[in-house]
Motif scaffolding. Structure first.
Motif, PDB file in Angstrom:
ATOM      1  N   THR A   1       4.179  -0.109  -6.038  1.00  0.00           N
ATOM      2  CA  THR A   1       3.089  -0.490  -5.156  1.00  0.00           C
ATOM      3  C   THR A   1       2.041  -1.279  -5.940  1.00  0.00           C
ATOM      4  OG1 THR A   1       1.440   0.385  -3.602  1.00  0.00           O
ATOM      5  CG2 THR A   1       1.897   1.714  -5.543  1.00  0.00           C
TER       6      THR A   1
ATOM      7  N   PHE B   1       0.846  -1.197   0.000  1.00  0.00           N
ATOM      8  CA  PHE B   1       0.000   0.000   0.000  1.00  0.00           C
ATOM      9  C   PHE B   1       0.879   1.244   0.000  1.00  0.00           C
ATOM     10  CE2 PHE B   1      -2.543  -3.277   2.068  1.00  0.00           C
ATOM     11  CZ  PHE B   1      -3.752  -3.164   1.408  1.00  0.00           C
ATOM     12  N   PHE B   2       0.364   2.334  -0.575  1.00  0.00           N
ATOM     13  CA  PHE B   2       1.100   3.591  -0.585  1.00  0.00           C
ATOM     14  C   PHE B   2       0.125   4.751  -0.750  1.00  0.00           C
ATOM     15  CE2 PHE B   2       3.879   6.892  -2.436  1.00  0.00           C
ATOM     16  CZ  PHE B   2       4.849   6.919  -1.443  1.00  0.00           C
TER      17      PHE B   2
ATOM     18  N   LYS C   1      -3.968   4.092  -6.653  1.00  0.00           N
ATOM     19  CA  LYS C   1      -3.780   5.257  -5.799  1.00  0.00           C
ATOM     20  C   LYS C   1      -4.666   6.392  -6.306  1.00  0.00           C
ATOM     21  CE  LYS C   1       0.187   7.176  -8.328  1.00  0.00           C
ATOM     22  NZ  LYS C   1       0.105   6.309  -9.499  1.00  0.00           N
TER      23      LYS C   1
ATOM     24  N   GLY D   1       0.106   2.153   4.173  1.00  0.00           N
ATOM     25  CA  GLY D   1       0.259   3.122   3.097  1.00  0.00           C
ATOM     26  C   GLY D   1       0.663   4.483   3.620  1.00  0.00           C
TER      27      GLY D   1
ATOM     28  N   SER E   1      -2.059   5.961   1.081  1.00  0.00           N
ATOM     29  CA  SER E   1      -3.442   5.714   1.485  1.00  0.00           C
ATOM     30  C   SER E   1      -3.730   6.406   2.807  1.00  0.00           C
ATOM     31  CB  SER E   1      -3.699   4.208   1.641  1.00  0.00           C
ATOM     32  OG  SER E   1      -4.971   3.980   2.196  1.00  0.00           O
TER      33      SER E   1
ATOM     34  N   SER F   1       4.269   6.351   2.896  1.00  0.00           N
ATOM     35  CA  SER F   1       4.238   7.673   2.289  1.00  0.00           C
ATOM     36  C   SER F   1       5.081   8.656   3.098  1.00  0.00           C
ATOM     37  CB  SER F   1       2.789   8.159   2.185  1.00  0.00           C
ATOM     38  OG  SER F   1       2.720   9.421   1.573  1.00  0.00           O
TER      39      SER F   1
ATOM     40  N   THR G   1       2.451   1.666 -10.132  1.00  0.00           N
ATOM     41  CA  THR G   1       1.488   0.772  -9.493  1.00  0.00           C
ATOM     42  C   THR G   1       0.992  -0.286 -10.467  1.00  0.00           C
ATOM     43  OG1 THR G   1      -0.667   0.651  -8.393  1.00  0.00           O
ATOM     44  CG2 THR G   1      -0.377   2.404 -10.003  1.00  0.00           C
TER      45      THR G   1
END
Length: 395
Positions: free
Chosen positions: A39, A9-10, A43, A18, A12, A22, A58
């Motif tokens: 990722t 996750f990123f 997103k 996430g 988020s 980040s 992604t």
């Protein structure tokens, strides 16, 4: 220096992993000429890193993977490494990076890191948050010695082998690696960082309408499923029904576990339980500010240890903590630093009494909100985390 980051996750605002990654990348970009993030999930269109030395790639998977079989999930996650590898090959980034950093879970980044290491000897750092599959074995989700267990152990060990350093978030998890001399030399404690200057927005009206303003809110953030001992949590909510001045608020649990909670709420008549979907981080801060106690829960059968992200959220907001868990670093920190109270057994009536003791601690000013906030500011900054991850490169 050029850095490749691999994370499920990123960016988020509704997922702690996430959010953490980040924040990490936001600091890493200050120490490198380029940070490329790989990722899995879709997103938002508006990236936090536009016009900066950060690229985000992604696979555009849909993160809502509920109720899929073990076999399907295994192949889904196994293919991650190979899909990312071919994406990097297409973009001519195979030999690009001086540093490779990956976040586990998932345990399936190992094949990718191994393949990249054939082409270039990069410095490789594993951020290990959940020790899987061990926690699933503890809870009898996976049987010890089963074929599934052996396959998952293979991929677990592969990512340990290819790492130069492994950062666990708890002192107690060091013991998990003591029996293997090769791994024990790589292990260090990398405390989970937490950004304290998050903007706070007013809660939307549709959320405010669901939260009573005349009761003390016992807040639970994040997932409330098997690993968090949902059965005991429900028993506690039921036991607390006579205490009319309190209400439990669960925010952001997974869809399957949310349905279970709603069914139990209906069947048991739990009018003192409110369940909300995931909300953006700025609203979580606001909910913490109007809450009375923050709860984290871990099934006390766990033999591995974890400092939950929700626990740090509570501390950052100055919210006294109730821990429902076995012995471990999180429970020790709560008790030793007077951040709240911990209950380590399975009797809901006893847990209610612990809540009453915690209320007394709060009202008598034994617990000071500023002490909780200061602990996060002084010990859990992202700057300290990045400094630790990169320290071996500067020797």
């Amino acid at each position: 220096m050029k850095i490749g980051v691999f994370t499920e996750f990123f960016e988020s605002e509704k997922n702690s992993a996430g959010k953490h990654m980040s924040e990490l990348v936001d600091e890493l970009k200050e120490h490198s000429e380029l940070v490329d993030v790989y990722t899995l999930y879709k997103k938002s269109n508006q990236s936090l890193f536009e016009n900066k030395n950060v690229n985000i790639y992604t696979l555009n998977y849909d993160s809502r993977r509920e109720n899929i079989s073990f076999l399907k999930r295994f192949f889904f996650e196994l293919l991650i490494s190979f899909r990312i590898f071919f994406l990097m090959l297409k973009m001519k980034k195979i030999r690009k990076y001086d540093v490779l950093i990956w976040y586990s879970p998932t345990i399936f980044w190992g094949p990718l890191i191994a393949m990249l290491s054939v082409f270039r000897k990069s410095y490789r750092y594993l951020i290990l948050r959940d020790i899987f599959p061990q926690w699933s074995v503890d809870l009898n989700i996976i049987q010890k010695g089963s074929f599934s267990n052996m396959i998952l152990n293979f991929f677990e060990n592969l990512q340990y082998k290819v790492a130069d350093k492994i950062g666990v978030n708890s002192e107690s998890n060091l013991s998990y690696f003591e029996k293997n001399e090769n791994y024990s030399k790589k292990i260090e404690v990398l405390k989970t960082w937490y950004k304290t200057d998050v903007e706070q927005d007013l809660l939307p009206l549709n959320i405010l309408k669901k939260i009573p303003n005349n009761k003390k809110i016992l807040l639970y953030l994040g997932n409330m499923g098997m690993a968090q001992d949902q059965d005991f949590f429900i028993k506690l909510v039921k036991e607390m029904r006579p205490e009319e001045g309190f209400v439990f608020l669960v925010v952001g649990t997974k869809e399957k576990d949310k349905k279970n909670l709603e069914i139990e709420k209906q069947n048991l008549g739990l009018s003192n339980l409110i369940i909300l979907d995931s909300i953006d981080q700025c609203f979580v801060e606001s909910i913490c500010r109007i809450s009375y106690i923050g709860i984290f829960s871990l099934d006390n059968r766990h033999t591995t240890h974890n400092i939950p992200g929700k626990f740090l959220q509570y501390l950052s907001s100055g919210l006294p903590v109730l821990g429902l868990c076995g012995k471990g670093d999180a429970s020790n920190l709560v008790t030793d630093s007077e951040f709240g109270r911990v209950y380590e057994r399975k009797d809901p009536n006893e847990a209610c009494e612990v809540i009453k003791l915690l209320v007394h601690d709060i009202e008598s000013k034994k617990i000071k909100s500023e002490n909780l906030k200061n602990y996060v500011r002084e010990n859990l900054s992202v700057k300290l985390a990045v400094k630790q991850i990169l320290k071996d490169l500067k020797k």
